[in-house]
Design a protein around this motif. Structure first.
Motif, PDB file in Angstrom:
ATOM      1  N   SER A 125       0.874  -1.363  -0.402  1.00 27.76           N
ATOM      2  CA  SER A 125      -0.424  -0.005   0.031  1.00 27.76           C
ATOM      3  C   SER A 125       0.723   1.304  -0.024  1.00 27.76           C
ATOM      4  O   SER A 125       1.597   1.236   0.678  1.00 27.76           O
ATOM      5  CB  SER A 125      -0.918   0.195   1.321  1.00 27.76           C
ATOM      6  OG  SER A 125      -1.019  -1.234   1.437  1.00 27.76           O
ATOM      7  N   SER A 180     -12.705  -0.009  -8.440  1.00 28.91           N
ATOM      8  CA  SER A 180     -12.845  -0.227  -6.880  1.00 28.91           C
ATOM      9  C   SER A 180     -12.306  -0.088  -5.443  1.00 28.91           C
ATOM     10  O   SER A 180     -11.742  -0.804  -4.580  1.00 28.91           O
ATOM     11  CB  SER A 180     -11.091  -1.919  -7.645  1.00 28.91           C
ATOM     12  OG  SER A 180     -10.590  -1.003  -7.844  1.00 28.91           O
ATOM     13  N   SER A 219      -7.140  -2.559   3.109  1.00 30.88           N
ATOM     14  CA  SER A 219      -6.983  -1.365   3.080  1.00 30.88           C
ATOM     15  C   SER A 219      -5.874  -0.521   3.981  1.00 30.88           C
ATOM     16  O   SER A 219      -6.469  -0.275   4.750  1.00 30.88           O
ATOM     17  CB  SER A 219      -7.939  -0.632   2.542  1.00 30.88           C
ATOM     18  OG  SER A 219      -7.329   0.737   1.463  1.00 30.88           O
ATOM     19  N   SER A 271      -6.396   3.359   1.046  1.00 30.57           N
ATOM     20  CA  SER A 271      -7.318   3.912   0.068  1.00 30.57           C
ATOM     21  C   SER A 271      -8.789   4.411   1.809  1.00 30.57           C
ATOM     22  O   SER A 271      -8.242   5.639   1.896  1.00 30.57           O
ATOM     23  CB  SER A 271      -8.774   2.909  -0.354  1.00 30.57           C
ATOM     24  OG  SER A 271      -7.449   2.672  -1.649  1.00 30.57           O
TER      25      SER A 271
HETATM   26  C1  LIG Z   1      -6.665   0.321  -6.770  1.00 25.93           C
HETATM   27  C2  LIG Z   1      -6.743  -1.032  -5.519  1.00 25.93           C
HETATM   28  O1  LIG Z   1      -6.263  -0.205  -5.608  1.00 25.93           O
HETATM   29  C3  LIG Z   1      -5.663  -1.329  -3.981  1.00 25.93           C
HETATM   30  C4  LIG Z   1      -5.311  -0.618  -2.387  1.00 25.93           C
HETATM   31  C5  LIG Z   1      -5.136  -0.355  -1.742  1.00 25.93           C
HETATM   32  C6  LIG Z   1      -5.621   0.265  -0.200  1.00 25.93           C
HETATM   33  O2  LIG Z   1      -5.990   0.589  -0.785  1.00 25.93           O
HETATM   34  O3  LIG Z   1      -4.223   0.114   0.144  1.00 25.93           O
HETATM   35  C7  LIG Z   1      -3.687  -2.136  -1.707  1.00 25.93           C
HETATM   36  C8  LIG Z   1      -3.539  -2.279  -3.143  1.00 25.93           C
HETATM   37  C9  LIG Z   1      -4.695  -2.041  -4.427  1.00 25.93           C
HETATM   38  O4  LIG Z   1      -4.658  -3.666  -4.359  1.00 25.93           O
HETATM   39  C10 LIG Z   1      -7.626  -1.891  -5.340  1.00 25.93           C
HETATM   40  O5  LIG Z   1      -7.808  -2.906  -4.614  1.00 25.93           O
HETATM   41  O6  LIG Z   1      -9.133  -1.267  -5.937  1.00 25.93           O
END
Ligand SMILES: C=C(O[C@@H]1C=C(C(=O)O)C=C[C@H]1O)C(=O)O
Length: 279
Positions: free
Chosen positions: A55, A82, A105, A108
């Motif tokens: 992340s 997503s 997450s 996000s």
């Molecule tokens: C766009 C994306 O990116 C992601 C979001 C992440 C997070 O919020 O920590 C980490 C890795 C990714 O998988 C998703 O998963 O939808």
């Protein structure tokens, strides 16, 4: 030759990057560890993975432990499809309410906090939950989901919910793309096995090229895995970006500076990107 412990986000967003590696079209001696982003973050930071998508917010918190692999990321330039906030009420009415956060997450979660605080001037209470929309909305007024959990819920959204795309909100707020994950190498691994890092870096670039050169095949595989409609999958693979050029790097620094202003990271960091050692 050293066998690399390689992480993989177990969402469709990684399919274009890993498919050619997993099917042997690109040769790579590696043990693959699939998992949610937070599980991979945890394993990498505990020294159990050598290279993994991390992340992006965790890089700012742990940059002394890692070096960024060049040329790849999980990003979107605006709408991402997503990273979604599902809310029972319009966002403006969330003041003082509870918001459930997916336990999968890190990036996000921080992005949502930045946007609610600085873009909308809204204070809410947060609770981290398993990523299941129905149980999250029993406890809270709104719920943040990411990855396939978000894609599947958005596709099946039978309830009367307001759905907000955080990538779109971020773009409107700052004008920048959003970088959700970076591929990172453990610093001690990179120092010990520079040639291996070069090999993996090349393998990813090659694997992505092969993956994106046959989108119908990716869509078929994604459909078999998650049962989503083709139209949604074609749209998703056209929306998700893997860039890490200068504009994306600037965007990431912008995100860090907002996170810092909100007290969600302790310091601002430079991006240390792998590039030397003959690579
Ligand atoms: C766009 C994306 O990116 C992601 C979001 C992440 C997070 O919020 O920590 C980490 C890795 C990714 O998988 C998703 O998963 O939808």
């Amino acid at each position: 030759m050293v066998r690399v412990r390689l992480g993989k986000v177990d969402y469709l967003n990684c399919l274009p990057l890993y498919d050619a590696i997993e099917t042997g079209k690109v040769a790579l001696e590696a043990d693959l560890f699939p998992g949610t982003p937070t599980l991979l973050n945890q394993k990498f930071l505990a020294g159990e993975l050598d290279i993994t998508p991390l992340s992006s917010i965790e890089y700012a918190r742990n940059s002394e432990k890692c070096i960024i692999l060049p040329g790849i990321s999980i990003s979107a330039d605006g709408r991402v499809a997503s990273i979604l906030l599902f809310s029972k009420v319009p966002l403006e009415d969330l003041e003082g309410k509870k918001v459930a956060l997916t336990s999968s997450s890190a990036t996000s979660v921080v992005l949502l906090k930045i946007l609610l605080t600085l873009q909308y001037n809204i204070r809410v209470r947060y609770e981290t939950c398993e990523p299941r929309l129905s149980s999250m909305l029993e406890k809270a007024e709104a719920a943040l989901l990411i990855g396939d959990d978000a894609l599947v819920e958005a596709a099946n959204c039978r309830r009367n919910l307001y759905v907000y795309d955080l990538g779109e909100m971020w773009k409107k707020f700052t004008g920048y793309p959003m970088i959700y994950a970076l591929w990172v190498i453990r610093r001690d691994f990179a120092e010990k096995y520079p040639e291996e890092v070069n090999r993996i870096s090349r393998a990813f670039i090659c694997s992505q090229r092969i993956g994106m050169s046959n989108v119908p095949q990716l869509v078929a595989k994604a459909r078999a895995r998650r049962g989503l409609p083709e139209k949604i999958l074609y749209d998703y693979f056209a929306t998700i970006r893997y860039d890490l050029d200068e504009r994306y790097q600037r965007a990431l620094k912008e995100y860090y500076s907002y996170a810092y202003r909100c007290g969600l990271i302790e310091r601002l960091v430079d991006l240390e990107i792998w590039g030397g050692h003959g690579g």
